[in-house]
Design a protein around this motif. Structure first.
Motif, PDB file in Angstrom:
ATOM      1  N   ILE A  49      11.191   4.235  -2.902  1.00  0.00           N
ATOM      2  CA  ILE A  49      10.894   2.805  -2.986  1.00  0.00           C
ATOM      3  C   ILE A  49      11.933   2.042  -2.156  1.00  0.00           C
ATOM      4  CG2 ILE A  49      10.713   0.808  -4.524  1.00  0.00           C
ATOM      5  CD1 ILE A  49       8.466   2.813  -4.908  1.00  0.00           C
ATOM      6  N   PRO A  50      11.502   1.100  -1.312  1.00  0.00           N
ATOM      7  CA  PRO A  50      12.463   0.345  -0.497  1.00  0.00           C
ATOM      8  C   PRO A  50      13.284  -0.630  -1.328  1.00  0.00           C
ATOM      9  CG  PRO A  50      10.248  -0.531  -0.199  1.00  0.00           C
ATOM     10  CD  PRO A  50      10.103   0.714  -1.027  1.00  0.00           C
ATOM     11  N   LEU A  51      14.504  -0.912  -0.843  1.00  0.00           N
ATOM     12  CA  LEU A  51      15.368  -1.900  -1.467  1.00  0.00           C
ATOM     13  C   LEU A  51      15.197  -3.239  -0.763  1.00  0.00           C
ATOM     14  CD1 LEU A  51      18.683   0.162  -1.844  1.00  0.00           C
ATOM     15  CD2 LEU A  51      16.856  -0.139  -3.524  1.00  0.00           C
ATOM     16  N   HIS A  52      15.159  -4.313  -1.544  1.00  0.00           N
ATOM     17  CA  HIS A  52      15.048  -5.660  -0.986  1.00  0.00           C
ATOM     18  C   HIS A  52      16.325  -6.417  -1.318  1.00  0.00           C
ATOM     19  CE1 HIS A  52      13.596  -9.539   0.184  1.00  0.00           C
ATOM     20  NE2 HIS A  52      13.615 -10.017  -1.052  1.00  0.00           N
ATOM     21  N   PHE A  53      17.145  -6.675  -0.289  1.00  0.00           N
ATOM     22  CA  PHE A  53      18.419  -7.358  -0.492  1.00  0.00           C
ATOM     23  C   PHE A  53      18.200  -8.867  -0.469  1.00  0.00           C
ATOM     24  CE2 PHE A  53      19.311  -3.202   1.270  1.00  0.00           C
ATOM     25  CZ  PHE A  53      20.323  -2.740   0.436  1.00  0.00           C
ATOM     26  N   MET A  54      18.627  -9.531  -1.513  1.00  0.00           N
ATOM     27  CA  MET A  54      18.389 -10.962  -1.640  1.00  0.00           C
ATOM     28  C   MET A  54      19.687 -11.687  -1.985  1.00  0.00           C
ATOM     29  SD  MET A  54      16.294 -10.656  -5.252  1.00  0.00           S
ATOM     30  CE  MET A  54      16.201 -12.435  -5.459  1.00  0.00           C
TER      31      MET A  54
ATOM     32  N   THR B 134      18.690   2.050   2.227  1.00  0.00           N
ATOM     33  CA  THR B 134      17.589   1.097   2.337  1.00  0.00           C
ATOM     34  C   THR B 134      16.405   1.453   1.441  1.00  0.00           C
ATOM     35  OG1 THR B 134      16.680   2.285   4.248  1.00  0.00           O
ATOM     36  CG2 THR B 134      18.204   0.473   4.699  1.00  0.00           C
ATOM     37  N   ALA B 135      16.431   2.653   0.861  1.00  0.00           N
ATOM     38  CA  ALA B 135      15.367   3.076  -0.051  1.00  0.00           C
ATOM     39  C   ALA B 135      15.940   4.127  -0.992  1.00  0.00           C
ATOM     40  CB  ALA B 135      14.165   3.636   0.706  1.00  0.00           C
ATOM     41  N   ILE B 136      15.387   4.200  -2.199  1.00  0.00           N
ATOM     42  CA  ILE B 136      15.848   5.194  -3.167  1.00  0.00           C
ATOM     43  C   ILE B 136      14.635   5.887  -3.786  1.00  0.00           C
ATOM     44  CG2 ILE B 136      18.013   4.040  -3.719  1.00  0.00           C
ATOM     45  CD1 ILE B 136      16.656   2.909  -6.230  1.00  0.00           C
ATOM     46  N   GLU B 137      14.842   7.125  -4.210  1.00  0.00           N
ATOM     47  CA  GLU B 137      13.769   7.829  -4.911  1.00  0.00           C
ATOM     48  C   GLU B 137      13.843   7.490  -6.394  1.00  0.00           C
ATOM     49  OE1 GLU B 137      13.598  12.213  -5.921  1.00  0.00           O
ATOM     50  OE2 GLU B 137      12.089  12.135  -4.320  1.00  0.00           O
ATOM     51  N   VAL B 138      12.705   7.117  -6.942  1.00  0.00           N
ATOM     52  CA  VAL B 138      12.651   6.772  -8.364  1.00  0.00           C
ATOM     53  C   VAL B 138      11.604   7.644  -9.045  1.00  0.00           C
ATOM     54  CG1 VAL B 138      13.275   4.387  -7.838  1.00  0.00           C
ATOM     55  CG2 VAL B 138      10.860   4.978  -8.149  1.00  0.00           C
ATOM     56  N   SER B 139      11.708   7.700 -10.373  1.00  0.00           N
ATOM     57  CA  SER B 139      10.752   8.436 -11.188  1.00  0.00           C
ATOM     58  C   SER B 139      10.218   7.497 -12.265  1.00  0.00           C
ATOM     59  CB  SER B 139      11.428   9.646 -11.827  1.00  0.00           C
ATOM     60  OG  SER B 139      10.534  10.342 -12.678  1.00  0.00           O
ATOM     61  N   CYS B 140       8.899   7.494 -12.427  1.00  0.00           N
ATOM     62  CA  CYS B 140       8.291   6.624 -13.430  1.00  0.00           C
ATOM     63  C   CYS B 140       6.823   6.990 -13.586  1.00  0.00           C
ATOM     64  CB  CYS B 140       8.414   5.152 -13.038  1.00  0.00           C
ATOM     65  SG  CYS B 140       7.556   4.718 -11.510  1.00  0.00           S
ATOM     66  N   LEU B 141       6.192   6.425 -14.601  1.00  0.00           N
ATOM     67  CA  LEU B 141       4.745   6.554 -14.723  1.00  0.00           C
ATOM     68  C   LEU B 141       4.091   5.770 -13.595  1.00  0.00           C
ATOM     69  CD1 LEU B 141       4.263   6.095 -18.578  1.00  0.00           C
ATOM     70  CD2 LEU B 141       3.948   8.214 -17.269  1.00  0.00           C
ATOM     71  N   PRO B 142       2.957   6.232 -13.083  1.00  0.00           N
ATOM     72  CA  PRO B 142       2.302   5.520 -11.978  1.00  0.00           C
ATOM     73  C   PRO B 142       2.071   4.041 -12.246  1.00  0.00           C
ATOM     74  CG  PRO B 142       1.295   7.668 -12.287  1.00  0.00           C
ATOM     75  CD  PRO B 142       2.266   7.492 -13.411  1.00  0.00           C
ATOM     76  N   ALA B 143       1.763   3.688 -13.491  1.00  0.00           N
ATOM     77  CA  ALA B 143       1.496   2.287 -13.816  1.00  0.00           C
ATOM     78  C   ALA B 143       2.748   1.424 -13.688  1.00  0.00           C
ATOM     79  CB  ALA B 143       0.933   2.170 -15.232  1.00  0.00           C
ATOM     80  N   ASN B 144       3.946   2.039 -13.745  1.00  0.00           N
ATOM     81  CA  ASN B 144       5.204   1.292 -13.662  1.00  0.00           C
ATOM     82  C   ASN B 144       5.805   1.295 -12.263  1.00  0.00           C
ATOM     83  OD1 ASN B 144       5.076   0.756 -16.423  1.00  0.00           O
ATOM     84  ND2 ASN B 144       6.274   2.573 -16.962  1.00  0.00           N
TER      85      ASN B 144
ATOM     86  N   ALA C 237       0.823  -1.209   0.000  1.00  0.00           N
ATOM     87  CA  ALA C 237       0.000   0.000   0.000  1.00  0.00           C
ATOM     88  C   ALA C 237       0.859   1.263   0.000  1.00  0.00           C
ATOM     89  CB  ALA C 237      -0.938   0.005   1.213  1.00  0.00           C
ATOM     90  N   TYR C 238       2.066   1.180   0.573  1.00  0.00           N
ATOM     91  CA  TYR C 238       2.941   2.347   0.658  1.00  0.00           C
ATOM     92  C   TYR C 238       3.533   2.719  -0.705  1.00  0.00           C
ATOM     93  CZ  TYR C 238       2.831   1.504   5.710  1.00  0.00           C
ATOM     94  OH  TYR C 238       2.428   1.316   7.011  1.00  0.00           O
ATOM     95  N   THR C 239       3.579   1.752  -1.615  1.00  0.00           N
ATOM     96  CA  THR C 239       4.199   1.997  -2.925  1.00  0.00           C
ATOM     97  C   THR C 239       3.230   1.663  -4.059  1.00  0.00           C
ATOM     98  OG1 THR C 239       5.180  -0.227  -2.790  1.00  0.00           O
ATOM     99  CG2 THR C 239       6.545   1.631  -2.108  1.00  0.00           C
TER     100      THR C 239
ATOM    101  N   GLY D 153      11.331   1.307 -17.476  1.00  0.00           N
ATOM    102  CA  GLY D 153      10.578   2.545 -17.330  1.00  0.00           C
ATOM    103  C   GLY D 153      10.771   3.241 -16.002  1.00  0.00           C
ATOM    104  N   VAL D 154      11.662   2.716 -15.145  1.00  0.00           N
ATOM    105  CA  VAL D 154      11.892   3.295 -13.814  1.00  0.00           C
ATOM    106  C   VAL D 154      13.307   3.863 -13.750  1.00  0.00           C
ATOM    107  CG1 VAL D 154      11.911   2.871 -11.335  1.00  0.00           C
ATOM    108  CG2 VAL D 154      10.309   1.622 -12.803  1.00  0.00           C
ATOM    109  N   THR D 155      13.421   5.129 -13.308  1.00  0.00           N
ATOM    110  CA  THR D 155      14.709   5.832 -13.267  1.00  0.00           C
ATOM    111  C   THR D 155      15.029   6.263 -11.845  1.00  0.00           C
ATOM    112  OG1 THR D 155      14.326   6.700 -15.500  1.00  0.00           O
ATOM    113  CG2 THR D 155      16.002   7.810 -14.175  1.00  0.00           C
ATOM    114  N   ILE D 156      16.307   6.140 -11.461  1.00  0.00           N
ATOM    115  CA  ILE D 156      16.764   6.653 -10.166  1.00  0.00           C
ATOM    116  C   ILE D 156      16.964   8.156 -10.300  1.00  0.00           C
ATOM    117  CG2 ILE D 156      18.566   6.536  -8.405  1.00  0.00           C
ATOM    118  CD1 ILE D 156      19.182   3.695  -9.398  1.00  0.00           C
ATOM    119  N   THR D 157      16.230   8.938  -9.544  1.00  0.00           N
ATOM    120  CA  THR D 157      16.265  10.394  -9.720  1.00  0.00           C
ATOM    121  C   THR D 157      17.630  10.991  -9.405  1.00  0.00           C
ATOM    122  OG1 THR D 157      15.380  10.724  -7.488  1.00  0.00           O
ATOM    123  CG2 THR D 157      13.794  10.660  -9.282  1.00  0.00           C
ATOM    124  N   ALA D 158      18.384  10.385  -8.488  1.00  0.00           N
ATOM    125  CA  ALA D 158      19.704  10.917  -8.133  1.00  0.00           C
ATOM    126  C   ALA D 158      20.668  10.870  -9.306  1.00  0.00           C
ATOM    127  CB  ALA D 158      20.281  10.126  -6.958  1.00  0.00           C
TER     128      ALA D 158
END
Length: 224
Positions: free
Chosen positions: A105-110, A129-139, A57-59, A167-172
């Motif tokens: 968006i949180p990072l999941h280390f596997m 532990t989390a990074i800001e990303v930019s994308c269309l809402p559907a992605n 729900a958070y993302t 379709g997802v970009t790291i804003t930094a």
């Protein structure tokens, strides 16, 4: 699968009104953005609490149903009671499904159990532990997976080493000088080296003043 949260419009605002709502098992909230006027709304404390038990729900883009109108939103900020862990205020940001949004968006280390260096006693040091990303809402992804199974001793993964969904970009990394913003995300280190780094970091923080971070341009809320 879409997630719907129900709300009703409210006129009373301010700390006093918010306290009265909470006594009635209601949560004050606000929805803003997309070039529209902000709206003060009320949520049911049990419904929002149940919704937030689902980490997605958070993302996720939520369907916010205000009376008879439904609009897509994301959770931009929320506050909880420090002792009871109950939600006390929520900020929703309207989204245009045809325009990109930026959110954390949180990072999941596997792959930790498959990492040979860690089986021999190395330590995993997570810098981010989390990074800001930019994308269309559907992605919008729920998490960014980081595979550390093949990470050897003293190796690290930086932002440019992350495998991003289409379709997802790291804003930094969109600010021009990629090297200057390409920070380390995770590293496998010897326990001794990691302890020394923690000591250096703590010494560097001594004497530092409080720092206020800028937030999104949003209306004043009525939370306490």
């Amino acid at each position: 699968m879409s997630i719907t949260i129900n709300a009703i419009m409210r006129k009373d605002q301010g700390k006093g009104a918010s306290r009265r709502l909470r006594h009635q098992e209601q949560v004050p909230a606000i929805v803003y953005g997309a070039g529209k006027e902000p709206s003060a709304i009320t949520l049911n404390v049990h419904e929002i609490g149940h919704l937030l038990e689902n980490e997605e729900a958070y993302t996720s883009v939520l369907d916010l149903a205000i009376d008879t109108k439904v609009e897509p939103v994301i959770i931009k900020d929320l506050q909880r009671h420090p002792a009871k862990n109950l939600v006390t205020h929520v900020d929703f940001l309207r989204v245009d499904m045809k325009k990109e949004i930026a959110t954390s968006i949180p990072l999941h280390f596997m792959g930790e159990e498959d990492n040979e260096a860690m089986r021999l006693g190395a330590i995993l040091n997570q810098f981010v532990t989390a990074i800001e990303v930019s994308c269309l809402p559907a992605n919008l992804p729920h998490t960014i997976e980081v595979d550390i199974s093949n990470l050897a001793m003293d190796e690290h993964i930086s932002l440019t080493g992350l495998v991003m969904p289409k379709g997802v970009t790291i804003t930094a990394l969109t600010h021009g000088d990629i090297e200057a913003h390409d920070q380390s995300v995770v590293a496998v280190q010897e326990p001794r080296l990691m302890a020394e780094k923690e000591v250096v970091d703590s010494e560097g923080e001594e004497g530092a003043g409080d720092k206020v971070e800028g937030g999104d341009d949003k209306p004043e809320g009525d939370s306490e």
